[in-house]
Design a protein around this motif. Structure first.
Motif, PDB file in Angstrom:
ATOM      1  N   ASP A 160      73.471 -41.334  92.482  1.00  0.00           N
ATOM      2  CA  ASP A 160      72.498 -40.876  93.490  1.00  0.00           C
ATOM      3  C   ASP A 160      72.976 -41.150  94.918  1.00  0.00           C
ATOM      4  O   ASP A 160      72.365 -40.695  95.882  1.00  0.00           O
ATOM      5  CB  ASP A 160      71.078 -41.423  93.224  1.00  0.00           C
ATOM      6  CG  ASP A 160      71.063 -42.904  92.974  1.00  0.00           C
ATOM      7  OD1 ASP A 160      72.080 -43.556  93.281  1.00  0.00           O
ATOM      8  OD2 ASP A 160      70.033 -43.415  92.488  1.00  0.00           O
ATOM      9  N   THR A 214      65.621 -37.108  88.573  1.00  0.00           N
ATOM     10  CA  THR A 214      65.086 -36.940  89.927  1.00  0.00           C
ATOM     11  C   THR A 214      65.907 -37.677  90.981  1.00  0.00           C
ATOM     12  O   THR A 214      66.007 -37.225  92.119  1.00  0.00           O
ATOM     13  CB  THR A 214      63.644 -37.503  89.958  1.00  0.00           C
ATOM     14  OG1 THR A 214      62.928 -36.904  88.877  1.00  0.00           O
ATOM     15  CG2 THR A 214      62.932 -37.187  91.243  1.00  0.00           C
ATOM     16  N   ALA A 217      68.280 -35.553  92.881  1.00  0.00           N
ATOM     17  CA  ALA A 217      67.802 -34.313  93.500  1.00  0.00           C
ATOM     18  C   ALA A 217      68.143 -34.217  94.993  1.00  0.00           C
ATOM     19  O   ALA A 217      68.498 -33.151  95.499  1.00  0.00           O
ATOM     20  CB  ALA A 217      66.300 -34.177  93.306  1.00  0.00           C
ATOM     21  N   LYS A 218      68.049 -35.333  95.694  1.00  0.00           N
ATOM     22  CA  LYS A 218      68.285 -35.306  97.139  1.00  0.00           C
ATOM     23  C   LYS A 218      69.722 -34.865  97.435  1.00  0.00           C
ATOM     24  O   LYS A 218      69.948 -33.964  98.256  1.00  0.00           O
ATOM     25  CB  LYS A 218      67.997 -36.692  97.722  1.00  0.00           C
ATOM     26  CG  LYS A 218      68.215 -36.779  99.208  1.00  0.00           C
ATOM     27  CD  LYS A 218      67.703 -38.119  99.741  1.00  0.00           C
ATOM     28  CE  LYS A 218      68.087 -38.326 101.197  1.00  0.00           C
ATOM     29  NZ  LYS A 218      69.476 -38.739 101.390  1.00  0.00           N
ATOM     30  N   ALA A 253      66.960 -32.851  88.470  1.00  0.00           N
ATOM     31  CA  ALA A 253      68.046 -32.971  89.462  1.00  0.00           C
ATOM     32  C   ALA A 253      68.113 -31.741  90.346  1.00  0.00           C
ATOM     33  O   ALA A 253      68.559 -31.813  91.497  1.00  0.00           O
ATOM     34  CB  ALA A 253      69.375 -33.189  88.750  1.00  0.00           C
ATOM     35  N   GLN A 255      65.589 -29.889  91.413  1.00  0.00           N
ATOM     36  CA  GLN A 255      64.270 -29.510  91.970  1.00  0.00           C
ATOM     37  C   GLN A 255      64.328 -29.013  93.405  1.00  0.00           C
ATOM     38  O   GLN A 255      63.435 -28.278  93.845  1.00  0.00           O
ATOM     39  CB  GLN A 255      63.274 -30.647  91.828  1.00  0.00           C
ATOM     40  CG  GLN A 255      63.666 -31.927  92.556  1.00  0.00           C
ATOM     41  CD  GLN A 255      62.787 -33.102  92.152  1.00  0.00           C
ATOM     42  OE1 GLN A 255      61.841 -33.412  92.847  1.00  0.00           O
ATOM     43  NE2 GLN A 255      63.099 -33.738  91.048  1.00  0.00           N
TER      44      GLN A 255
END
Ligand code: 6PG
Length: 261
Positions: A160, A214, A217-218, A253, A255
């Motif tokens: 991440d 999630t 995702a960023k 991931a 989104q």
């Protein structure tokens, strides 16, 4: 950027833009990765008699390896050479060992000769282990000085923080342009990790990213939606010069990506 790629789909060798495939969940990502692995292995074995693959650490790859182990009969494992994209500096039986994970999930369950498994030696002094692994690569791929190996497939995950393999943000390994393997100091863990370098990753015929959850995702949104002009995250430095980069993402991931038709 293609968002329609299907695992196993034939892609011209000169394709360099990333292909994104969004799947329902991590389980589907692992299934697709195992399916892709089988397709690529068969293709390489048919064309050159061998399949040279570098495995990733991480939870989603592990599930893919377990599927491959169940489907072991689909492949002639004696024609497959297993390498590793990175390794933690621990002995092979340590719970953090990427080799140990791959052995337990896959290698112990398939008829692969011991000589076909090329592990990074996490238990020895890190710079020496990196040098040894570079030697292994040079011998196996019969490399003349300066040339990187051409893997048929490199499997990768993404952290991440945007790291891939053990190429972490702000680490010295990001700028390595000649060595194939380095002992990369990772400040946040205060320890070395062994990792293939970008010249190796970017010379692969196929790169397959497995990214789920999630927490990813960023970075995925920043890379594929904002498309910054400079490489903010290590993973953005993976740009195979003459190969394909396939991203298998789960919905969590992905989104931040635009809604798909
Ligand atoms: C490792 C890796 C690393 C990993 C990512 C993603 O050994 O830790 O090879 O790059 O692939 O951290 O891991 P997850 O898929 O478990 O999130």
């Amino acid at each position: 950027m293609s968002t329609q790629a299907r695992p196993g789909s034939a892609t011209p060798a000169e394709e360099t833009s990333p292909e994104l495939t969004v799947l329902a969940d991590a389980k589907q990502v692992s299934n697709a990765a195992a399916e892709e692995f089988v397709c690529l292995a068969r293709r390489s074995i048919e064309s050159k008699g061998e399949f040279d693959v570098a495995l990733a650490g991480g939870s989603t790859p592990r599930a893919a390896y377990e599927i491959l182990a169940k489907d072991a009969a689909k492949l002639p494992w004696e024609k497959i050479h297993i390498f590793f994209g990175d390794e933690r500096c621990v002995p092979p039986d340590h719970s953090d060992s990427n080799y140990g994970m791959a052995r337990d999930a896959l290698l112990a369950h398939v008829a692969i000769p011991a000589n076909n498994v090329h592990r990074m030696k996490g238990e020895v002094d890190a710079p020496a282990a990196a040098e040894q692994y570079e030697g292994d690569l040079r011998r196996h791929f019969r490399l003349s000085n300066g040339n990187p190996p051409r893997f048929d497939l490199v499997m990768l995950g993404m952290g991440d923080d945007g790291h891939t393999a053990s190429l972490f943000p702000n680490s010295i390994g990001l700028t390595e342009s000649s060595r194939l393997v380095v002992a990369n100091w990772v400040e946040k863990f205060k320890q070395h990790r062994l990792t293939l370098t970008f010249p190796v990753l970017n010379n692969a015929a196929e790169i397959m990213f497995l990214v789920a959850g999630t927490a990813k995702a960023k970075v995925i949104g920043e890379i594929f939606v904002k498309k910054p002009l400079f490489d903010r995250y290590p993973v953005q430095q993976v740009k195979p010069a003459n190969g394909r980069a396939l991203w298998l993402l789960d919905r969590a991931a992905a989104q931040a990506l635009p809604a798909r038709r």
